[in-house]
Write a protein that holds these residues in place. Structure first.
Motif, short mmCIF file in Angstrom:
data_model
loop_
_atom_site.label_atom_id
_atom_site.label_comp_id
_atom_site.label_asym_id
_atom_site.label_seq_id
_atom_site.Cartn_x
_atom_site.Cartn_y
_atom_site.Cartn_z
N ALA A 194 73.92 -93.18 46.88
CA ALA A 194 74.66 -93.28 45.63
C ALA A 194 74.41 -94.61 44.93
O ALA A 194 74.13 -94.66 43.73
CB ALA A 194 76.15 -93.10 45.90
N MET A 195 74.50 -95.71 45.66
CA MET A 195 74.30 -97.02 45.06
C MET A 195 72.83 -97.23 44.69
O MET A 195 72.51 -97.77 43.63
CB MET A 195 74.76 -98.13 46.01
CG MET A 195 74.70 -99.52 45.41
SD MET A 195 75.93 -99.78 44.10
CE MET A 195 77.40 -100.04 45.08
N THR B 28 71.94 -95.27 41.57
CA THR B 28 72.60 -95.87 40.40
C THR B 28 71.78 -97.05 39.91
O THR B 28 71.56 -97.22 38.71
CB THR B 28 74.04 -96.32 40.74
OG1 THR B 28 74.80 -95.19 41.19
CG2 THR B 28 74.72 -96.90 39.52
N TYR C 195 82.29 -98.15 47.87
CA TYR C 195 81.78 -96.79 48.08
C TYR C 195 82.94 -95.81 48.01
O TYR C 195 83.60 -95.53 49.01
CB TYR C 195 81.08 -96.73 49.43
CG TYR C 195 80.26 -95.48 49.65
CD1 TYR C 195 79.07 -95.28 48.95
CD2 TYR C 195 80.65 -94.52 50.56
CE1 TYR C 195 78.29 -94.15 49.16
CE2 TYR C 195 79.89 -93.38 50.78
CZ TYR C 195 78.71 -93.20 50.08
OH TYR C 195 77.95 -92.07 50.29
N ALA D 93 76.55 -88.00 47.60
CA ALA D 93 76.00 -88.94 46.63
C ALA D 93 76.56 -88.77 45.22
O ALA D 93 76.89 -89.76 44.56
CB ALA D 93 74.47 -88.83 46.59
N TYR D 94 76.64 -87.55 44.73
CA TYR D 94 76.99 -87.37 43.32
C TYR D 94 78.36 -87.94 42.97
O TYR D 94 78.51 -88.65 41.97
CB TYR D 94 76.93 -85.89 42.93
CG TYR D 94 77.30 -85.65 41.49
CD1 TYR D 94 76.50 -86.16 40.46
CD2 TYR D 94 78.47 -84.98 41.14
CE1 TYR D 94 76.84 -85.97 39.13
CE2 TYR D 94 78.81 -84.79 39.81
CZ TYR D 94 78.00 -85.29 38.81
OH TYR D 94 78.36 -85.12 37.50
N TYR E 123 79.85 -90.30 44.17
CA TYR E 123 79.86 -91.75 44.27
C TYR E 123 78.92 -92.42 43.26
O TYR E 123 78.82 -93.64 43.23
CB TYR E 123 79.45 -92.19 45.68
CG TYR E 123 80.33 -91.62 46.77
CD1 TYR E 123 81.65 -92.04 46.91
CD2 TYR E 123 79.86 -90.65 47.64
CE1 TYR E 123 82.47 -91.52 47.90
CE2 TYR E 123 80.66 -90.12 48.63
CZ TYR E 123 81.97 -90.55 48.75
OH TYR E 123 82.77 -90.03 49.74
N SER E 124 78.21 -91.62 42.47
CA SER E 124 77.26 -92.20 41.52
C SER E 124 77.51 -91.73 40.09
O SER E 124 77.71 -92.54 39.20
CB SER E 124 75.83 -91.87 41.94
OG SER E 124 75.62 -90.48 41.95
N VAL F 47 75.52 -90.81 37.84
CA VAL F 47 74.64 -91.58 36.98
C VAL F 47 73.90 -90.69 36.00
O VAL F 47 73.12 -91.16 35.19
CB VAL F 47 73.68 -92.41 37.86
CG1 VAL F 47 72.60 -91.54 38.46
CG2 VAL F 47 73.10 -93.59 37.11
#
Length: 213
Positions: free
Chosen positions: A53-54, A57, A73, A108-109, A111-112, A114
């Motif tokens: 995720a990070m 981004t 997170y 992931a999604y 947390y992001s 983006v």
């Protein structure tokens, strides 16, 4: 039929898994080697963060991790700190797509975030990947095991056939392709996917990891 750009990333893709970086790699990667020989290979490239995720981004915003307003997170709102690659593409009238395994919806999604509603997000159903856990258990799903690489190819071909102009796809591969059971053991499957994309799709291919262990 439009010309596309595919950013193909593999979760936890270490350079020493690939024979174009490591002549002693356990599994040959001839298709990736060919891509490296005909294109550009980076030898001074670092993951920007330890989580998918990070890292993504940072990748899509152009910011370093310490520059992000997000410092933990946890589930986030839509990313709006700076325009992203997706924003710039869409501003130019280029349709954008994301294709990844269903596991990344929650890994992931959330947390992001983006990419926004303008990007077509497609989740491959579970069954083609395994969880990256010590137990090596596969995704909990009623879906039978299937060839995830073939699924990816079919979806990419559908984009190529329906888009009349330029298009951009971020295609993110899972931690481990089924039926493999550990990090790095599925590199041969990933290499085969790269080879098929190179042969079957009219697109520029950019290959990367999101982060490595």
């Amino acid at each position: 039929m439009g010309k596309g750009v595919i950013l193909l990333t593999k979760d936890v893709l270490r350079s020493d898994y690939l024979s174009c970086y490591n002549e002693n790699a356990a599994i040959p990667t001839p298709n990736i080697d060919k891509l490296a020989e005909e294109g550009t290979i980076f030898t001074n490239y670092y993951a920007s963060a330890p989580s998918t995720a990070m890292a993504v981004t940072c990748m899509f915003s152009g910011l370093n991790a310490f520059e992000l307003e997000r410092k933990s997170y946890r589930p986030v709102e839509q990313f709006s700190q700076v325009p992203t690659i997706f924003n710039e593409m869409e501003k130019s009238g280029i349709p954008t797509f994301v294709l990844w395994s269903e596991e990344f919806e929650n890994l992931a999604y959330v947390y992001s975030k983006v990419f926004d509603d303008s990007t077509t997000i497609h989740y491959a159903p579970p069954g083609g990947a395994v969880w990256a856990t010590p137990s090596n258990s596969r995704l909990s799903s009623p879906v039978d095991n299937y060839d995830l690489s073939e699924y990816f190819i079919e979806y990419v071909n559908s984009i190529q056939e329906t888009c009349e102009g330029e298009w951009f796809l971020w295609c993110h591969c899972p931690h481990i392709f089924y039926p493999c059971s550990s990090y790095g053991s599925d590199i041969g499957i990933f290499d085969n996917l790269v080879g098929r994309l190179s042969e079957e799709v009219d697109a520029e291919i950019i290959l990367s990891g999101d982060h490595g262990h």
